[in-house]
Design a protein around this motif. Structure first.
Motif, PDB file in Angstrom:
ATOM      1  N   ALA A  84       0.833  -1.196   0.000  1.00  0.00           N
ATOM      2  CA  ALA A  84       0.000   0.000   0.000  1.00  0.00           C
ATOM      3  C   ALA A  84       0.872   1.251   0.000  1.00  0.00           C
ATOM      4  N   GLY A  85       1.958   1.215   0.786  1.00  0.00           N
ATOM      5  CA  GLY A  85       2.881   2.346   0.814  1.00  0.00           C
ATOM      6  C   GLY A  85       3.595   2.535  -0.509  1.00  0.00           C
ATOM      7  N   LEU A  86       3.971   1.421  -1.145  1.00  0.00           N
ATOM      8  CA  LEU A  86       4.635   1.471  -2.442  1.00  0.00           C
ATOM      9  C   LEU A  86       3.734   2.135  -3.477  1.00  0.00           C
ATOM     10  N   LEU A  87       2.478   1.714  -3.507  1.00  0.00           N
ATOM     11  CA  LEU A  87       1.515   2.295  -4.450  1.00  0.00           C
ATOM     12  C   LEU A  87       1.284   3.773  -4.160  1.00  0.00           C
ATOM     13  N   PHE A  88       1.176   4.113  -2.890  1.00  0.00           N
ATOM     14  CA  PHE A  88       0.966   5.507  -2.505  1.00  0.00           C
ATOM     15  C   PHE A  88       2.148   6.377  -2.925  1.00  0.00           C
ATOM     16  N   GLY A  89       3.378   5.850  -2.738  1.00  0.00           N
ATOM     17  CA  GLY A  89       4.569   6.592  -3.128  1.00  0.00           C
ATOM     18  C   GLY A  89       4.631   6.852  -4.618  1.00  0.00           C
ATOM     19  N   ILE A  90       4.264   5.836  -5.409  1.00  0.00           N
ATOM     20  CA  ILE A  90       4.260   5.988  -6.865  1.00  0.00           C
ATOM     21  C   ILE A  90       3.226   7.024  -7.302  1.00  0.00           C
ATOM     22  N   ILE A  91       2.030   6.944  -6.714  1.00  0.00           N
ATOM     23  CA  ILE A  91       0.975   7.906  -7.043  1.00  0.00           C
ATOM     24  C   ILE A  91       1.395   9.317  -6.637  1.00  0.00           C
ATOM     25  N   LEU A  92       2.011   9.437  -5.470  1.00  0.00           N
ATOM     26  CA  LEU A  92       2.443  10.743  -4.966  1.00  0.00           C
ATOM     27  C   LEU A  92       3.427  11.412  -5.912  1.00  0.00           C
ATOM     28  N   ILE A  93       4.396  10.647  -6.395  1.00  0.00           N
ATOM     29  CA  ILE A  93       5.381  11.204  -7.324  1.00  0.00           C
ATOM     30  C   ILE A  93       4.723  11.588  -8.644  1.00  0.00           C
ATOM     31  N   ASN A  94       3.822  10.758  -9.132  1.00  0.00           N
ATOM     32  CA  ASN A  94       3.164  11.056 -10.403  1.00  0.00           C
ATOM     33  C   ASN A  94       2.271  12.293 -10.313  1.00  0.00           C
ATOM     34  N   ILE A  95       1.599  12.473  -9.168  1.00  0.00           N
ATOM     35  CA  ILE A  95       0.749  13.648  -8.996  1.00  0.00           C
ATOM     36  C   ILE A  95       1.586  14.922  -8.861  1.00  0.00           C
ATOM     37  N   GLY A  96       2.652  14.829  -8.089  1.00  0.00           N
ATOM     38  CA  GLY A  96       3.450  16.025  -7.816  1.00  0.00           C
ATOM     39  C   GLY A  96       4.753  16.101  -8.575  1.00  0.00           C
ATOM     40  N   LYS A  97       4.823  15.434  -9.736  1.00  0.00           N
ATOM     41  CA  LYS A  97       6.099  15.366 -10.447  1.00  0.00           C
ATOM     42  C   LYS A  97       6.587  16.722 -10.937  1.00  0.00           C
ATOM     43  N   SER A  98       5.680  17.638 -11.261  1.00  0.00           N
ATOM     44  CA  SER A  98       6.119  18.957 -11.728  1.00  0.00           C
ATOM     45  C   SER A  98       6.866  19.714 -10.640  1.00  0.00           C
ATOM     46  N   ILE A  99       6.471  19.482  -9.389  1.00  0.00           N
ATOM     47  CA  ILE A  99       7.144  20.146  -8.274  1.00  0.00           C
ATOM     48  C   ILE A  99       8.330  19.319  -7.788  1.00  0.00           C
TER      49      ILE A  99
ATOM     50  N   GLY B 235       7.502   1.097   2.323  1.00  0.00           N
ATOM     51  CA  GLY B 235       6.919   0.953   0.993  1.00  0.00           C
ATOM     52  C   GLY B 235       6.822   2.282   0.272  1.00  0.00           C
ATOM     53  N   MET B 236       6.381   3.318   0.979  1.00  0.00           N
ATOM     54  CA  MET B 236       6.251   4.633   0.360  1.00  0.00           C
ATOM     55  C   MET B 236       7.612   5.168  -0.076  1.00  0.00           C
ATOM     56  N   SER B 237       8.638   4.953   0.760  1.00  0.00           N
ATOM     57  CA  SER B 237       9.992   5.392   0.400  1.00  0.00           C
ATOM     58  C   SER B 237      10.475   4.697  -0.862  1.00  0.00           C
ATOM     59  N   ALA B 238      10.235   3.379  -0.930  1.00  0.00           N
ATOM     60  CA  ALA B 238      10.627   2.621  -2.122  1.00  0.00           C
ATOM     61  C   ALA B 238       9.861   3.093  -3.346  1.00  0.00           C
ATOM     62  N   GLY B 239       8.565   3.356  -3.185  1.00  0.00           N
ATOM     63  CA  GLY B 239       7.737   3.793  -4.308  1.00  0.00           C
ATOM     64  C   GLY B 239       8.164   5.134  -4.864  1.00  0.00           C
ATOM     65  N   THR B 240       8.421   6.105  -3.976  1.00  0.00           N
ATOM     66  CA  THR B 240       8.850   7.429  -4.441  1.00  0.00           C
ATOM     67  C   THR B 240      10.223   7.363  -5.093  1.00  0.00           C
ATOM     68  N   PHE B 241      11.115   6.551  -4.535  1.00  0.00           N
ATOM     69  CA  PHE B 241      12.466   6.414  -5.077  1.00  0.00           C
ATOM     70  C   PHE B 241      12.432   5.825  -6.487  1.00  0.00           C
ATOM     71  N   LEU B 242      11.720   4.716  -6.640  1.00  0.00           N
ATOM     72  CA  LEU B 242      11.657   4.052  -7.944  1.00  0.00           C
ATOM     73  C   LEU B 242      10.907   4.894  -8.973  1.00  0.00           C
ATOM     74  N   ALA B 243       9.801   5.517  -8.540  1.00  0.00           N
ATOM     75  CA  ALA B 243       9.010   6.323  -9.472  1.00  0.00           C
ATOM     76  C   ALA B 243       9.778   7.556  -9.937  1.00  0.00           C
ATOM     77  N   ALA B 244      10.485   8.207  -9.019  1.00  0.00           N
ATOM     78  CA  ALA B 244      11.241   9.412  -9.378  1.00  0.00           C
ATOM     79  C   ALA B 244      12.326   9.096 -10.403  1.00  0.00           C
ATOM     80  N   LEU B 245      13.062   8.021 -10.180  1.00  0.00           N
ATOM     81  CA  LEU B 245      14.139   7.669 -11.112  1.00  0.00           C
ATOM     82  C   LEU B 245      13.597   7.180 -12.453  1.00  0.00           C
ATOM     83  N   SER B 246      12.507   6.415 -12.418  1.00  0.00           N
ATOM     84  CA  SER B 246      11.962   5.909 -13.681  1.00  0.00           C
ATOM     85  C   SER B 246      11.324   7.029 -14.502  1.00  0.00           C
ATOM     86  N   LEU B 247      10.662   7.984 -13.848  1.00  0.00           N
ATOM     87  CA  LEU B 247      10.075   9.105 -14.578  1.00  0.00           C
ATOM     88  C   LEU B 247      11.143  10.009 -15.175  1.00  0.00           C
TER      89      LEU B 247
END
Length: 199
Positions: free
Chosen positions: A21-36, A98-110
């Motif tokens: 759940a944290g992983l998914l939340f982290g990925i969504i968080l990065i995608n929503i706020g990627k411009s910032i 999970g959230m830390s992993a999600g934001t880390f992976l999403a930020a680098l992949s984006l």
């Protein structure tokens, strides 16, 4: 032994659900706020990575810093698990990881696509091969301690054998995490810097 295995799997599953759940939340968080997060903050930008290529690493200092940081967090979690909020804290910790992993992976992949995913893997290798089981075992250890203290029908926390057994298992978990700290301090920086030079 069979009963312990039956208890272990549901507890492991509970923490994996919180982690997922944290992983998914982290990925969504990065995608929503990627411009910032990616645009204005410069998170993992090329300027930062280009400067990292030429860093020199003091492995002894890095290892001591990592060891102090990892051990203190694990011990704090172990102590907090003995409180009334222990189970909630453990679930929250799994969600945070999970959230830390999600934001880390999403930020680098984006930011970098497939290269970013490879960079993430190199950044976590090989120390997370030890950290992941150590953290999962610690969370299960914390839940067992909490239930041993507060849940009726389980082992009494005042029982000396129970406490000695828990202490012994905690030392093993900390030893595994300590071995991960050695890998993170002495091996990973050179793998990461070597990869960045061809990134």
């Amino acid at each position: 032994m069979q009963l312990a295995g039956k208890q272990f799997l549901p507890r492991q599953r509970n923490f994996m659900v919180c982690f997922g759940a944290g992983l998914l939340f982290g990925i969504i968080l990065i995608n929503i706020g990627k411009s910032i997060l990616l645009g204005e903050t410069g998170l993992f930008d090329e300027y930062t990575l280009s400067h990292m290529k030429y860093m020199t690493v003091d492995s002894n200092a890095l290892f001591c810093y990592i060891l102090r940081k990892r051990m203190s967090r694990m011990l704090i979690l172990a102590v907090l698990s003995s409180t009334y909020l222990g189970l909630i804290i453990c679930m929250g910790a799994a969600f945070w990881y999970g959230m830390s992993a999600g934001t880390f992976l999403a930020a680098l992949s984006l930011r970098y696509g497939l290269k970013g995913i490879l960079l993430a893997v190199i950044s976590l290798f090989p120390h997370y091969l030890l950290y992941v089981p150590a953290i999962l075992l610690l969370l299960i250890w914390c839940e067992e301690l909490f239930r041993g203290i507060y849940v009726r029908g389980e082992m009494n926390a005042q029982d000396r054998g129970f406490l000695l057994k828990k202490a012994g298992r905690l030392l093993v978990i900390l030893a595994v995490a300590g071995a991960g700290c050695l890998l993170e301090g002495y091996l990973n920086p050179y793998l990461l810097l070597g990869f960045l030079k061809i990134f």
